[in-house]
Structures are given as C-alpha cells and as structure tokens.
Write a protein that holds these residues in place. Structure first.
Motif, mmCIF file in Angstrom:
data_model
loop_
_atom_site.group_PDB
_atom_site.id
_atom_site.type_symbol
_atom_site.label_atom_id
_atom_site.label_comp_id
_atom_site.label_asym_id
_atom_site.label_seq_id
_atom_site.Cartn_x
_atom_site.Cartn_y
_atom_site.Cartn_z
ATOM 1 N N ALA A 272 13.215 5.246 -13.174
ATOM 2 C CA ALA A 272 12.706 4.580 -12.453
ATOM 3 C C ALA A 272 13.161 3.181 -11.971
ATOM 4 C CB ALA A 272 11.094 4.231 -12.734
ATOM 5 N N LEU A 273 13.715 2.428 -12.794
ATOM 6 C CA LEU A 273 14.206 0.960 -12.638
ATOM 7 C C LEU A 273 15.675 1.250 -11.960
ATOM 8 C CD1 LEU A 273 13.313 -0.909 -15.561
ATOM 9 C CD2 LEU A 273 12.116 -0.775 -13.664
ATOM 10 N N GLY A 274 16.209 2.288 -12.265
ATOM 11 C CA GLY A 274 17.401 2.669 -11.567
ATOM 12 C C GLY A 274 17.471 2.816 -10.188
ATOM 13 N N ILE A 275 16.559 3.800 -9.816
ATOM 14 C CA ILE A 275 16.198 4.172 -8.600
ATOM 15 C C ILE A 275 15.723 3.150 -7.547
ATOM 16 C CG2 ILE A 275 15.137 5.755 -7.129
ATOM 17 C CD1 ILE A 275 15.121 7.802 -9.395
ATOM 18 N N THR A 276 14.718 2.273 -8.236
ATOM 19 C CA THR A 276 13.886 1.256 -7.476
ATOM 20 C C THR A 276 14.836 0.283 -6.883
ATOM 21 O OG1 THR A 276 11.911 1.311 -8.790
ATOM 22 C CG2 THR A 276 12.232 -0.661 -7.700
ATOM 23 N N GLY A 277 15.751 -0.254 -7.259
ATOM 24 C CA GLY A 277 16.539 -1.345 -6.763
ATOM 25 C C GLY A 277 17.358 -0.769 -5.320
ATOM 26 N N PRO A 278 18.152 0.161 -5.435
ATOM 27 C CA PRO A 278 18.984 0.613 -4.315
ATOM 28 C C PRO A 278 17.876 1.340 -3.313
ATOM 29 C CG PRO A 278 19.333 1.850 -6.224
ATOM 30 C CD PRO A 278 18.602 0.920 -6.686
ATOM 31 N N VAL A 279 17.250 1.920 -3.477
ATOM 32 C CA VAL A 279 16.130 2.698 -2.619
ATOM 33 C C VAL A 279 15.325 1.916 -1.851
ATOM 34 C CG1 VAL A 279 14.406 4.236 -2.270
ATOM 35 C CG2 VAL A 279 16.252 4.899 -3.628
ATOM 36 N N LEU A 280 14.601 0.878 -2.655
ATOM 37 C CA LEU A 280 13.795 -0.226 -1.931
ATOM 38 C C LEU A 280 14.625 -1.107 -1.456
ATOM 39 C CD1 LEU A 280 10.572 -0.154 -4.176
ATOM 40 C CD2 LEU A 280 11.121 1.383 -2.354
ATOM 41 N N GLY A 281 15.781 -1.629 -1.828
ATOM 42 C CA GLY A 281 16.639 -2.394 -1.347
ATOM 43 C C GLY A 281 16.875 -1.982 -0.064
ATOM 44 N N ALA A 282 17.187 -0.623 0.263
ATOM 45 C CA ALA A 282 17.473 -0.274 1.586
ATOM 46 C C ALA A 282 16.128 -0.317 2.668
ATOM 47 C CB ALA A 282 18.026 1.101 1.661
ATOM 48 N N LEU A 283 15.003 -0.128 1.971
ATOM 49 C CA LEU A 283 13.813 -0.112 2.854
ATOM 50 C C LEU A 283 13.586 -1.712 3.029
ATOM 51 C CD1 LEU A 283 11.222 0.891 3.508
ATOM 52 C CD2 LEU A 283 10.079 0.361 1.248
ATOM 53 N N ALA A 284 13.845 -2.537 2.093
ATOM 54 C CA ALA A 284 13.886 -4.024 2.597
ATOM 55 C C ALA A 284 14.511 -4.229 3.731
ATOM 56 C CB ALA A 284 14.156 -4.828 1.529
ATOM 57 N N GLY A 285 15.936 -3.838 3.916
ATOM 58 C CA GLY A 285 16.515 -4.344 4.932
ATOM 59 C C GLY A 285 16.148 -3.750 6.109
ATOM 60 N N ALA A 286 15.650 -2.608 6.300
ATOM 61 C CA ALA A 286 14.977 -1.800 7.461
ATOM 62 C C ALA A 286 14.033 -2.395 7.765
ATOM 63 C CB ALA A 286 15.062 -0.467 7.137
ATOM 64 N N ARG A 287 12.767 -2.630 6.911
ATOM 65 C CA ARG A 287 11.486 -3.128 7.258
ATOM 66 C C ARG A 287 10.989 -4.292 6.912
ATOM 67 N NH1 ARG A 287 9.711 0.638 11.199
ATOM 68 N NH2 ARG A 287 10.660 2.747 10.427
ATOM 69 N N GLY A 288 11.707 -5.110 6.210
ATOM 70 C CA GLY A 288 11.341 -6.274 5.989
ATOM 71 C C GLY A 288 11.057 -6.291 4.392
ATOM 72 N N ILE A 289 11.192 -7.587 3.551
ATOM 73 C CA ILE A 289 11.043 -7.523 2.244
ATOM 74 C C ILE A 289 9.734 -7.230 1.914
ATOM 75 C CG2 ILE A 289 10.661 -10.090 1.913
ATOM 76 C CD1 ILE A 289 12.638 -8.068 -0.355
ATOM 77 N N GLU A 290 8.842 -7.617 2.509
ATOM 78 C CA GLU A 290 7.252 -7.258 2.241
ATOM 79 C C GLU A 290 7.100 -5.834 1.892
ATOM 80 O OE1 GLU A 290 7.563 -7.683 6.592
ATOM 81 O OE2 GLU A 290 8.134 -8.994 4.689
ATOM 82 N N ALA A 291 7.873 -4.862 2.642
ATOM 83 C CA ALA A 291 7.737 -3.548 2.641
ATOM 84 C C ALA A 291 7.716 -2.762 1.433
ATOM 85 C CB ALA A 291 8.626 -2.925 3.688
ATOM 86 N N VAL A 292 8.508 -3.624 0.364
ATOM 87 C CA VAL A 292 8.700 -2.981 -0.865
ATOM 88 C C VAL A 292 7.472 -3.083 -1.473
ATOM 89 C CG1 VAL A 292 11.428 -3.580 -0.777
ATOM 90 C CG2 VAL A 292 9.666 -5.137 -1.891
ATOM 91 N N TYR A 293 6.497 -4.125 -1.483
ATOM 92 C CA TYR A 293 5.335 -4.091 -2.216
ATOM 93 C C TYR A 293 4.135 -3.007 -1.749
ATOM 94 C CZ TYR A 293 7.701 -7.795 -4.272
ATOM 95 O OH TYR A 293 8.557 -8.726 -5.081
ATOM 96 N N LEU A 294 4.288 -2.705 -0.302
ATOM 97 C CA LEU A 294 3.387 -1.498 0.008
ATOM 98 C C LEU A 294 3.883 -0.458 -0.488
ATOM 99 C CD1 LEU A 294 1.137 -0.436 1.919
ATOM 100 C CD2 LEU A 294 2.826 -0.558 3.675
ATOM 101 N N ALA A 295 5.239 -0.146 -0.545
ATOM 102 C CA ALA A 295 5.969 1.067 -1.236
ATOM 103 C C ALA A 295 5.501 1.060 -2.684
ATOM 104 C CB ALA A 295 7.341 1.181 -1.101
ATOM 105 N N GLY A 296 5.462 -0.249 -3.273
ATOM 106 C CA GLY A 296 5.354 -0.080 -4.764
ATOM 107 C C GLY A 296 3.820 0.082 -5.059
ATOM 108 N N ALA A 297 2.831 -0.259 -3.947
ATOM 109 C CA ALA A 297 1.598 0.102 -4.269
ATOM 110 C C ALA A 297 1.261 1.551 -4.084
ATOM 111 C CB ALA A 297 0.671 -0.556 -3.264
ATOM 112 N N ILE A 298 1.955 2.376 -3.156
ATOM 113 C CA ILE A 298 1.849 3.766 -3.095
ATOM 114 C C ILE A 298 2.305 4.545 -4.247
ATOM 115 C CG2 ILE A 298 2.797 5.663 -1.664
ATOM 116 C CD1 ILE A 298 2.940 3.621 0.595
ATOM 117 N N ALA A 299 3.610 3.981 -4.944
ATOM 118 C CA ALA A 299 4.061 4.507 -6.014
ATOM 119 C C ALA A 299 3.203 4.298 -7.128
ATOM 120 C CB ALA A 299 5.439 4.047 -6.337
#
Length: 410
Positions: free
Chosen positions: A357-384
C-alpha cells in the motif's frame, strides 16, 4: 480425589498460564522502539546526503529511500518462515544484526571519493535495513503472540505498532540533531549502535519454541490472510497520504510549517493505542476495525475540505486515531485465520499488504496530485479507507466460517 477434582486439576494444567501482558511485552516493545530509531534517524537526512552532498537527482533519492521498502516486501516470506521454523527470537536477533550492518554500509559510503560508489553503498545499507526491518517486525509479532497467547494478539500488535511509529516520530528530529552535531558519520555510528542496544533490551526474554518443522509455501498463508490484508492495505492509504503529501498541502495553501500535523497525527495514534489497544481482543478485530476506519475516513475528508490549518490538524488527528486501531483490528482477524504453526509467516504476509500500500500510494496519488491538485489525494484517501470498511463488514459477517475454511486448507 474425586472425579470432579481430577477434572478441575486437568483443566487447570491445560489452561494457558496467566501472564502480565504489559510486563511480558515491555522488553520486546522497547527493543522494537530502539531498533526502529535506526529507520527514523536517517529519514530526514538521507535525501540531503544523496542530493546535496553527492549531487544526485531526485530520482536517485527516491531509489535509495525506496530500496528499504522493496527489500522489506521481498523478504517477508523468508522472515516468516525463519520465525516459524527457527524461532521468533532468532528472527528478531538476526534482524537486529542486519540493521546494525546497514550502519556499517552507511559508514563505508563515506570512504569513497566517487559519488556513484557512495550511492551503491547506501543502497546496500538500505537493502540490509529493509531485510532487518522485515525480520524484526515479523519476529517480534510472532514472539509476542507466543508469549502471551493468540487471545492477546491485538495487544501485541498495538504495543509493537506504537513502538514503531513512536520511533519514526522521535527519530526524525533526533536525526537532524545528530547530523547537525556530527554529520552523516554520526548517523552511521548511531545506526550501528542502536540495534545492538536493542539486542540487550530483549536478551533475557525467554524464547518460544519454533511452531513448524518445515517451510510453508507463502502463497498458502497469503490466501488465508488476504481479506484482512486487503483491509489493512486500503486503510493504510490514509496514513500514506499524510506522510507523503501533508507538507505539500501546507506549502500550497501557504499555511506554514506542517510539522504540527505530523505531531497531532502521532499523538492521536499513540493515545488510541494506550487507551483502547485492548478493544480488538475484547470486542473482535473486525468490529473495532469497522468503527475506526470510519473515523479515519472522516479525518481524510476534513483535510480534503480544509480551509484553515486548524481543520487540517483535526483531520490529521482523526486519521491517526482511526488508523491506530485499524491495524491491530484487521491483524486479529489475520491471526484467527492462520494455524499456529504458520503464525510468523501469517504476520509477514499480513504486514506485506502495508508494504504494498505504501509503495503504491506515493507514485499513483502523486500523479493524481499533479493532474487534479494536491487536495485531491485526500479525497482518494477517504475513498480507499471507506472501501476498507466494506472489508471489515465482510469479515464481521463471515465470522468463524472463513477461519475454519482457511485452517483446513493448510
């Protein structure tokens, strides 16, 4: 002697001895804390050493830091089988020696004039540390459960987890202080000495007998614990986005230093373990995990919608509180599904889901942050994390049926 008296005596002989869980686990918990300082100390210092002193790119920094995660993940099966077939205490001792050897590699990296050669030595140190971490975690969990019984598995995980995350929290500022006073050489010496100091903490704790006479295929145990492991992986995304992205969120919002967010996360995490660490054993792991991941998801949503640092701090605290008991909650379910002779391997398989989980979270949600903004990773975190609640609900409704099926498969 009457037949009733004889039955009472026989029953008492078969009953597990009453132990003081706290005092029994204290030396092992202290050893885990001291040894994990070896991981915490270099965390804020290694990136500066690789990028600043050695002049390497951020990619190389990521490879050096991530080498420990990769080594830990790949060695989980070996660590679990070593704990089961050779004894959990031996696994912990071996892990401490590996961790100490990582400090030797750090020190050796300073002897090379070539930055490339220095990086290779640092990579060797990170691999050794990852193998050591895998052995220490897997062995200490199996050892603790062997000493106090499977019915106290939640307490074992709670105390070990508190030691690990407490060492991360204390290690970072301590590492900066050591580097300021003695440079990277000081970090290297500390990495050599701390695991040996941890060895003295648990040297007199009695060993538990090996639980297996032959190696168990990793895939078999993985099949038993995959549901609790999936719950752990999903709820660990909340922890991952706090550690990886909270500083970037504060910088993007111009809220100043994010260190207080780490502090409140850590304090809430430790408080939950101290006050409620007994609940997974008492109420059931799935039930506690279900409640706690809901709390964690609410924390992630607070950070996602935060318009002030105070709200973000509150979200970090709820995330830490919820995640704190989700780990032993799902872990108790993993122990219930594994046969005693494969307990060490089951713990290794369970913790491997955290690694993934920790290995995947960084790169995948880092790409999400670049596309949707840094706050988007916390919405993704809430969904997970919310998805992990569905896993907990499934574990709660399936009950002992899955445990019986899993044990019959071995």
């Amino acid at each position: 002697m009457s037949s009733r008296s004889q039955a009472t005596v026989a029953q008492a002989a078969l009953s597990p001895p009453v132990v003081n869980v706290f005092l029994t686990l204290l030396p092992i918990t202290l050893a885990v804390f001291v040894s994990f300082l070896t991981i915490g100390l270099p965390l804020p210092v290694l990136p500066l050493q690789v990028s600043g002193t050695l002049g390497m790119s951020p990619l190389v920094v990521g490879v050096v830091i991530g080498a420990q995660f990769a080594a830990a993940l790949l060695s989980r099966s070996w660590a679990g089988n070593l704990s089961d077939t050779r004894g959990a205490k031996r696994a912990v001792i071996t892990g401490l020696l590996f961790a100490s050897a990582s400090g030797v590699a750090y020190q050796a990296s300073l002897a090379f004039a070539s930055p490339v050669a220095s990086v290779w030595m640092l990579l060797l140190g990170r691999v050794l540390l990852g193998c050591g971490e895998s052995l220490i975690v897997t062995g200490s969990l199996s050892w603790g459960i062997g000493l106090v019984g499977p019915h106290n598995a939640g307490k074992v995980m709670a105390w070990n987890g508190m030691a690990m995350y407490g060492a991360y929290a204390a290690g970072a500022p301590l590492g900066i202080a050591v580097q300021g006073a003695h440079g990277f050489a000081g970090i290297s010496v500390a990495a050599v000495v701390l695991p040996l100091l941890a060895l003295t903490c648990m040297a007199n704790v009695r060993a538990v007998a090996p639980t297996a006479v032959r190696r168990t295929p990793f895939y078999k145990v993985l099949g038993m614990v995959w549901r609790p492991g999936l719950g752990l992986a999903l709820c660990s995304v909340g922890f991952g986005v706090i550690t990886a992205f909270i500083a970037l969120l504060f910088a993007a919002r111009d809220w100043g230093n994010a260190s207080l967010a780490f502090t409140v996360f850590g304090l809430a995490f430790i408080a939950a373990r101290i006050l409620f660490g007994h609940l997974p054993d008492k109420l059931g792991g799935a039930r506690v995990a279900l409640i706690c991941v809901v709390i964690e998801a609410l924390g992630q949503l607070l950070i996602w919608g935060a318009q002030s640092p105070a709200v973000a701090y509150a979200g970090a605290a709820l995330t830490g509180f919820g995640y704190s008991l989700a780990f032993p909650g799902f872990g108790v379910e993993a122990v219930r599904r594994a046969p005693p002779q494969s307990r060490g391997l089951a713990m290794g398989a369970y913790v491997a889901f955290l690694d993934m989980a920790l290995g995947i979270t960084g790169p995948v949600l880092g790409a999400l942050a670049g596309a949707r903004g840094i706050e988007a990773v916390y919405l993704a975190g809430a969904i997970a994390v919310a998805l992990s609640a569905l896993v907990a609900l499934r574990l709660l409704t399936s009950g002992s049926k899955d445990s019986a099926v899993s044990r019959e498969e071995v």
